[in-house]
Design an enzyme around this catalytic site. Structure first.
Site, mmCIF file in Angstrom:
data_model
loop_
_atom_site.group_PDB
_atom_site.id
_atom_site.type_symbol
_atom_site.label_atom_id
_atom_site.label_comp_id
_atom_site.label_asym_id
_atom_site.label_seq_id
_atom_site.Cartn_x
_atom_site.Cartn_y
_atom_site.Cartn_z
ATOM 1 N N LYS A 1 -10.313 -5.442 0.330
ATOM 2 C CA LYS A 1 -10.764 -6.496 1.107
ATOM 3 C C LYS A 1 -10.236 -6.663 2.362
ATOM 4 O O LYS A 1 -9.462 -5.634 2.688
ATOM 5 C CB LYS A 1 -10.604 -7.807 0.576
ATOM 6 C CG LYS A 1 -11.054 -8.244 -0.610
ATOM 7 C CD LYS A 1 -10.981 -7.782 -2.118
ATOM 8 C CE LYS A 1 -10.064 -6.805 -2.309
ATOM 9 N NZ LYS A 1 -9.590 -6.120 -3.141
ATOM 10 N N TYR B 1 -4.177 1.006 -0.074
ATOM 11 C CA TYR B 1 -3.266 0.545 1.092
ATOM 12 C C TYR B 1 -3.609 -0.912 1.408
ATOM 13 O O TYR B 1 -2.878 -1.657 1.953
ATOM 14 C CB TYR B 1 -3.696 1.389 2.505
ATOM 15 C CG TYR B 1 -3.091 0.947 3.594
ATOM 16 C CD1 TYR B 1 -1.853 0.960 4.101
ATOM 17 C CD2 TYR B 1 -3.952 0.490 4.694
ATOM 18 C CE1 TYR B 1 -1.360 0.496 5.065
ATOM 19 C CE2 TYR B 1 -3.378 0.117 5.938
ATOM 20 C CZ TYR B 1 -2.151 0.083 6.180
ATOM 21 O OH TYR B 1 -1.451 -0.543 7.228
ATOM 22 N N HIS B 2 -4.922 -1.164 1.593
ATOM 23 C CA HIS B 2 -5.432 -3.027 1.882
ATOM 24 C C HIS B 2 -4.951 -3.612 0.611
ATOM 25 O O HIS B 2 -4.123 -4.791 1.098
ATOM 26 C CB HIS B 2 -6.956 -2.513 1.887
ATOM 27 C CG HIS B 2 -7.462 -3.876 2.356
ATOM 28 N ND1 HIS B 2 -7.766 -4.206 3.910
ATOM 29 C CD2 HIS B 2 -7.540 -5.234 1.728
ATOM 30 C CE1 HIS B 2 -7.906 -5.431 4.018
ATOM 31 N NE2 HIS B 2 -8.221 -6.194 2.834
ATOM 32 N N HIS B 3 -5.027 -3.300 -0.511
ATOM 33 C CA HIS B 3 -4.715 -4.336 -1.578
ATOM 34 C C HIS B 3 -2.986 -4.632 -1.168
ATOM 35 O O HIS B 3 -2.650 -5.695 -1.404
ATOM 36 C CB HIS B 3 -4.845 -3.679 -2.963
ATOM 37 C CG HIS B 3 -6.409 -4.142 -3.491
ATOM 38 N ND1 HIS B 3 -6.456 -5.439 -3.771
ATOM 39 C CD2 HIS B 3 -7.414 -3.527 -3.696
ATOM 40 C CE1 HIS B 3 -7.867 -5.401 -4.231
ATOM 41 N NE2 HIS B 3 -8.360 -4.286 -4.381
#
Length: 301
Positions: free
Chosen positions: A300, A167-169
Site C-alpha cells: 500500500k 519494504y513498503h509494509h
C-alpha cells in the site's frame, strides 16, 4: 442490540481523545520495532527454512475474509476522513480559528491562509486528533501492524514476496507509529489517501480471491497508476510543509523526523511503483515475465 451498539459506537468515537493513545504509543516505542523484527523474520527466514520443504497452504477462505475485512475497514476510514479533509480544505478559516496559530499579516495568503496550508500545517487537536475523525486517524496508524498479515498469506502460500511489498509494509508501519505520536498535521492527508486507495485495492484483491481475477484484471494498471498518484501527492505534501517550515520560516506543525523520513519514503515509493508499472505494463520484454504483478502485490501508502 444493533441500535444499542450503534449508539455506543457513536458515543465512543465522538468522545475519542487521541492524546491518551499517543501517550501510550510514546511509552511503548519497542512495539513497532518488535513487530518489524518479527516481520523481517517472516519475510527473510520463513520462506527459506520452515516453508522450504512444506507444500503451500490452502488459505483461500481466510484470504477472502481478510481482504473483505480490509476493504470494509478502508471504506469506513475513507468515509470519515476524506469528507473532513475536503471540508477543512474548502473552509480553512475554521481550522485556523481552532488551531490558535498566529500568522504574520504580511505573509502571502496563498502560502499560509489557503486550504492546503491549513490541512497540512495548522494542527488542531479538536479537528484531527479527537472525535470521530481522530478515531479513524488513530486506527490508520495502528492498522499498519496487522496489515502485515498480507505478507503471511504470500509466504505460507509460497508466493513470491517482492522487495517493494515488504519494504513498503515495514517502512509505513514504522513511520505511522512515530508520526502519530508526534501529531503531524499532514497526517490527515496521508490517512485519507491511504484509506481511499486501499478501498479500491483490497476490493480488487477480494474479487481475485473469490476466483474472478479475469473479471477485474483490466483494472490492475489503473490501481497501480492510482498508487503512483498517491505517492506524487504525498511527495508534494512533504515538500510543501518543508518549504513552509524551513524555507519560509512559518508555523507548521510537522517535525523534522516526519519531513526527512516522509520525503525519503514517498520518493522511494514513487520510483519503485513507477518502475513496477513500466515493467508490468509498458515494457514488452518484461510483460510476459511479470504478468500483472503490479496489482497482485500486497502493498500500500
Amino acid at each position: 442490540m444493533l441500535m444499542n451498539f450503534g449508539g455506543s459506537y457513536d458515543a465512543y468515537i465522538n468522545n475519542f481523545q487521541g492524546t491518551f493513545l499517543a501517550e501510550w504509543m510514546l511509552d511503548h516505542p519497542s512495539v513497532p520495532y518488535i513487530a518489524g523484527v518479527m516481520y523481517l523474520i517472516l519475510v527473510l527466514y520463513v520462506p527459506k527454512s520452515i516453508m522450504a520443504s512444506q507444500p503451500p497452504l490452502n488459505l483461500r477462505a481466510a484470504n477472502i475474509v481478510w481482504n473483505l475485512f480490509l476493504t470494509l475497514f478502508s471504506m469506513c476510514g475513507a468515509y470519515y476522513t476524506v469528507p473532513y479533509l475536503v471540508k477543512a480544505f474548502m473552509n480553512p478559516e475554521i481550522v485556523m480559528a481552532a488551531s490558535g496559530i498566529k500568522l504574520d499579516a504580511n505573509t502571502s495568503p496563498i502560502i499560509t491562509h489557503s486550504g492546503f496550508y491549513t490541512t497540512t500545517c495548522a494542527l488542531a487537536d479538536s479537528f484531527y486528533f479527537n472525535g470521530d475523525v481522530g478515531f479513524w486517524v488513530a486506527l490508520f496508524a495502528l492498522s499498519k501492524i496487522p496489515e502485515m498479515i498480507d505478507t503471511a498469506f504470500l509466504v505460507f502460500q509460497k508466493k513470491p514476496v517482492i522487495f517493494l511489498h515488504w519494504y513498503h509494509h515495514l517502512t509505513v508501519m514504522l513511520f505511522c507509529w512515530f508520526a502519530y505520536v508526534q501529531k503531524i498535521s499532514s497526517g490527515l492527508w496521508f490517512a485519507s489517501m491511504n484509506y481511499s486507495v486501499h478501498s479500491i485495492m483490497y476490493l480488487y484483491y477480494f474479487v481475485c480471491a473469490c476466483g474472478h481475477r479475469r473479471l477485474v484484471r483490466p483494472f490492475a494498471p489503473i490501481i497501480t497508476f492510482v498508487q503512483i498518484f498517491q505517492m506524487v501527492v504525498g511527495t508534494i505534501v512533504v515538500c510543501y510543509t518543508y518549504t513552509v517550515k524551513h524555507v519560509l520560516g512559518r508555523s507548521c506543525t510537522v517535525t523534522d523526523f516526519s519531513l526527512h523520513t516522509g520525503l525519503v519514503m514517498y520518493v522511494s515509493y514513487l520510483l519503485l511503483f513507477s518502475q513496477l508499472f513500466y515493467r508490468s505494463y509498458l515494457s514488452p520484454r518484461d510483460k510476459a515475465s511479470i504478468p500483472h504483478v503490479a496489482a497482485e502485490i500486497k502493498k500500500k501508502e
